[in-house]
Motif scaffolding. Structure first.
Motif, PDB file in Angstrom:
ATOM      1  N   GLN A   1       0.836  -1.216   0.000  1.00  0.00           N
ATOM      2  CA  GLN A   1       0.000   0.000   0.000  1.00  0.00           C
ATOM      3  C   GLN A   1       0.862   1.254   0.000  1.00  0.00           C
ATOM      4  O   GLN A   1       0.574   2.235  -0.679  1.00  0.00           O
ATOM      5  N   GLN A   2       1.950   1.200   0.789  1.00  0.00           N
ATOM      6  CA  GLN A   2       2.860   2.358   0.893  1.00  0.00           C
ATOM      7  C   GLN A   2       3.448   2.701  -0.485  1.00  0.00           C
ATOM      8  O   GLN A   2       3.481   3.853  -0.905  1.00  0.00           O
ATOM      9  N   SER A   3       3.911   1.667  -1.194  1.00  0.00           N
ATOM     10  CA  SER A   3       4.511   1.889  -2.509  1.00  0.00           C
ATOM     11  C   SER A   3       3.482   2.488  -3.472  1.00  0.00           C
ATOM     12  O   SER A   3       3.747   3.485  -4.158  1.00  0.00           O
ATOM     13  N   LYS A   4       2.287   1.876  -3.509  1.00  0.00           N
ATOM     14  CA  LYS A   4       1.278   2.335  -4.469  1.00  0.00           C
ATOM     15  C   LYS A   4       0.864   3.773  -4.169  1.00  0.00           C
ATOM     16  O   LYS A   4       0.752   4.609  -5.058  1.00  0.00           O
ATOM     17  N   LYS A   5       0.637   4.044  -2.859  1.00  0.00           N
ATOM     18  CA  LYS A   5       0.153   5.379  -2.463  1.00  0.00           C
ATOM     19  C   LYS A   5       1.223   6.444  -2.750  1.00  0.00           C
ATOM     20  O   LYS A   5       0.945   7.465  -3.381  1.00  0.00           O
ATOM     21  N   ASN A   6       2.440   6.184  -2.301  1.00  0.00           N
ATOM     22  CA  ASN A   6       3.485   7.212  -2.451  1.00  0.00           C
ATOM     23  C   ASN A   6       3.799   7.488  -3.920  1.00  0.00           C
ATOM     24  O   ASN A   6       4.038   8.624  -4.315  1.00  0.00           O
ATOM     25  N   LEU A   7       3.765   6.430  -4.725  1.00  0.00           N
ATOM     26  CA  LEU A   7       4.065   6.642  -6.144  1.00  0.00           C
ATOM     27  C   LEU A   7       2.913   7.361  -6.843  1.00  0.00           C
ATOM     28  O   LEU A   7       3.140   8.219  -7.707  1.00  0.00           O
ATOM     29  N   SER A   8       1.676   7.054  -6.450  1.00  0.00           N
ATOM     30  CA  SER A   8       0.525   7.747  -7.065  1.00  0.00           C
ATOM     31  C   SER A   8       0.590   9.232  -6.757  1.00  0.00           C
ATOM     32  O   SER A   8       0.372  10.072  -7.648  1.00  0.00           O
ATOM     33  N   ILE A   9       0.911   9.587  -5.514  1.00  0.00           N
ATOM     34  CA  ILE A   9       0.987  11.011  -5.151  1.00  0.00           C
ATOM     35  C   ILE A   9       2.085  11.689  -5.974  1.00  0.00           C
ATOM     36  O   ILE A   9       1.906  12.779  -6.514  1.00  0.00           O
ATOM     37  N   PHE A  10       3.217  11.000  -6.100  1.00  0.00           N
ATOM     38  CA  PHE A  10       4.342  11.541  -6.881  1.00  0.00           C
ATOM     39  C   PHE A  10       3.907  11.805  -8.328  1.00  0.00           C
ATOM     40  O   PHE A  10       4.158  12.877  -8.889  1.00  0.00           O
ATOM     41  N   LEU A  11       3.217  10.830  -8.908  1.00  0.00           N
ATOM     42  CA  LEU A  11       2.818  10.977 -10.316  1.00  0.00           C
ATOM     43  C   LEU A  11       1.799  12.104 -10.480  1.00  0.00           C
ATOM     44  O   LEU A  11       1.838  12.854 -11.455  1.00  0.00           O
ATOM     45  N   GLN A  12       0.898  12.245  -9.496  1.00  0.00           N
ATOM     46  CA  GLN A  12      -0.083  13.347  -9.569  1.00  0.00           C
ATOM     47  C   GLN A  12       0.636  14.696  -9.521  1.00  0.00           C
ATOM     48  O   GLN A  12       0.323  15.607 -10.278  1.00  0.00           O
ATOM     49  N   CYS A  13       1.634  14.798  -8.635  1.00  0.00           N
ATOM     50  CA  CYS A  13       2.398  16.057  -8.523  1.00  0.00           C
ATOM     51  C   CYS A  13       3.119  16.347  -9.832  1.00  0.00           C
ATOM     52  O   CYS A  13       3.159  17.488 -10.300  1.00  0.00           O
ATOM     53  N   CYS A  14       3.696  15.299 -10.442  1.00  0.00           N
ATOM     54  CA  CYS A  14       4.434  15.499 -11.701  1.00  0.00           C
ATOM     55  C   CYS A  14       3.495  16.003 -12.794  1.00  0.00           C
ATOM     56  O   CYS A  14       3.876  16.844 -13.604  1.00  0.00           O
ATOM     57  N   GLN A  15       2.270  15.474 -12.802  1.00  0.00           N
ATOM     58  CA  GLN A  15       1.312  15.904 -13.848  1.00  0.00           C
ATOM     59  C   GLN A  15       0.976  17.380 -13.697  1.00  0.00           C
ATOM     60  O   GLN A  15       0.801  18.101 -14.663  1.00  0.00           O
ATOM     61  N   LYS A  16       0.886  17.825 -12.424  1.00  0.00           N
ATOM     62  CA  LYS A  16       0.531  19.243 -12.179  1.00  0.00           C
ATOM     63  C   LYS A  16       1.661  20.176 -12.615  1.00  0.00           C
ATOM     64  O   LYS A  16       1.417  21.273 -13.074  1.00  0.00           O
ATOM     65  N   ASN A  17       2.932  19.726 -12.428  1.00  0.00           N
ATOM     66  CA  ASN A  17       4.068  20.635 -12.707  1.00  0.00           C
ATOM     67  C   ASN A  17       4.417  20.680 -14.203  1.00  0.00           C
ATOM     68  O   ASN A  17       4.535  19.756 -14.857  1.00  0.00           O
TER      69      ASN A  17
END
Ligand SMILES: Cc1cc2nc3c(=O)[nH]c(=O)nc-3n(C[C@H](O)[C@H](O)[C@H](O)COP(=O)(O)OP(=O)(O)OC[C@H]3O[C@@H](n4cnc5c(N)ncnc54)[C@H](O)[C@@H]3O)c2cc1C
Length: 429
Positions: A413-429
């Protein structure tokens, strides 16, 4: 747009080349096996040749390699997609037809107008062109010489000597004790696993009789006295180990002791000190579990001794895999990240960081709690006894008192959650 250079068209170099191209960079890729170059293990001139097994290991998210692959999938790894496309039936493991896998990579590379393939060796590390060294465990001699020149001879190794690594929560701590030899130092950093005489004699006998992995022809004659496999020491005499790595002196009144040294800051992994070995994996598990404190040991990795070119990454690379104070990055097995999937992962990671650096963007590292970041931490964190490491669950951070039964679920869960947040941030920037 910038031009970048990659040395090595193996797993890590090809992943990096395709990632760079997808971000608009021009890539000059050098692969010596496309020309006159050879390594002692590769058999073809194919890009991304799988030199031994044709498996990228398990796919289940509750397995370490399954979770690592899930991250690569979320991050758009080209080689993982190619592996899935060329998969052959093999239960739950991702196993491929190696010829068709390489053909698929060649097709992707040839289809990219951004990638120019140079069918020759490259050993020039003084170019102004930013360079990714992805030359693998059998890097050419000329390039190894150049690496030595810029890093220092003592930081490039040609042979590994890996001792087994054990998950801390599988050690029976009631049958072991924490203590440094002669009680030196401020804190008791070593875990000691004592053996009585009867257990020791049985242990040595089993080591003497056990089968070792056969050396490859190019590995013959590579053993040196200061770093003998444990089974070789056992074969030299019943007491050799008791006067060597299992000596009890300074550790209390025991017949023999195996010392375990912590492998990572979170103390989730311990390695067996001085236990480099070439024993077959099943023998290692059976014999080492004869030690009372290790009877339920779970091995994050087993011992091995290979011909293997790798740099001392903890002393040379930062956590983006860039050589300190230089415009050179490293990826793949030459960094000490061991294994096919790990090579793809570090190829992706180095390309991501190198591309951001070249574009003058702030470095956005993959977050903690992801497999790829944990693997990079394992090879770049300070380590006086650095040896190559494969990805395993023991590398991932977790709360101190996490119940063993909850471990895999939490880490997934930790891997999936942390990577999803990272990818969302990358999409915004
Ligand atoms: C004999 C052997 C067997 C292995 N078996 C397995 C296994 O079964 N499963 C597993 O998970 N891992 C295995 N590994 C470990 C490792 O995962 C693989 O070696 C993996 O291919 C590493 O990927 P890489 O990109 O770092 O290197 P490679 O895939 O080896 O790619 C490096 C490339 O660089 C090229 N090159 C080297 N020097 C130069 C130069 N100066 N100029 C131009 N080109 C150059 C080489 O020809 C090669 O194609 C094995 C390693 C060895 C040595």
């Amino acid at each position: 747009m910038h031009t970048l250079r990659i040395i090595g068209g193996g797993l890590s170099g090809c992943e990096a080349a395709l990632q760079f191209a997808s971000r608009g960079f021009n890539v000059d890729l050098y692969e010596m096996r496309k020309g006159e170059g050879k390594t002692p293990a590769h058999k073809t001139s194919n890009l991304a040749e799988l030199i031994c097994s044709n498996s990228f290991k398990g796919t289940q998210l509750t397995s370490a390699h399954g979770l690592l692959k899930n991250e690569l999938k979320m991050l758009g790894s080209f080689l993982l997609q190619a592996a899935e496309k060329t998969r052959v039936p093999a239960g739950e493991s991702l196993t491929v037809d190696r010829e068709i896998f390489s053909e698929e990579i060649e097709r992707l590379m040839a289809g990219s107008k951004k990638i120019t393939l140079y069918p020759k060796e490259c050993a020039d590390l003084n170019s102004d062109v930013p360079t990714l060294v992805a030359a693998g465990p059998l890097c050419s001699e000329a390039l190894a010489e150049q690496i030595k020149k810029i890093t220092g001879e003592e930081f490039l190794h040609f042979f590994d000597a890996v001792a087994p690594v054990i998950e801390s929560d599988s050690i029976d701590h009631s049958l072991a004790y924490a203590m440094n030899r002669h009680e030196k130092g401020d804190s008791a950093d070593f875990i000691n696993c004592p053996l009585d005489k009867e257990t020791y004699l049985e242990f040595v006998k089993r080591l003497q009789e056990a089968d070792s992995v056969e050396e490859k022809p190019f590995e013959k004659g590579e053993l040196f006295e200061g770093c003998l496999p444990i089974e070789e020491m056992a074969r030299r005499g019943i007491d050799t180990l008791r006067f060597g790595p299992m000596r009890p002196i300074g550790l209390g009144k025991h017949y023999a002791v195996i010392q375990l040294r912590t492998e990572n800051a979170q103390k989730t992994l311990y390695n067996m000190v001085g236990f480099q070995t070439r024993l077959k994996w099943n023998s290692q598990k059976e014999i080492f579990r004869l030690v009372p404190a290790l009877k339920n040991a779970e091995f994050a990795r087993l011992g091995c001794m290979h011909r293997n070119t790798f740099i001392e990454s903890p002393k040379l690379l930062d956590n983006t895999l860039k050589l300190n104070s230089n415009k050179i990055w490293f990826a793949g097995q030459i960094t000490g990240a061991e294994g096919y999937t790990e090579a793809i992962a570090t190829g992706w990671y180095a390309a991501w960081n190198m591309a951001n650096y070249m574009q003058g963007r702030e470095i956005e590292l993959l977050p903690h709690g992801t497999c790829i970041r944990a693997l990079v931490e394992a090879i770049t964190a300070p380590n006086e006894h650095f040896q190559p490491m494969n990805f395993n669950f023991g590398l991932l951070p977790r709360p101190e008192n996490l119940r063993k039964s909850m471990k895999k679920d939490f880490l997934t869960q930790q891997s999936k959650k942390n990577l999803s947040i990272f990818l969302q941030c990358c999409q915004k920037n």
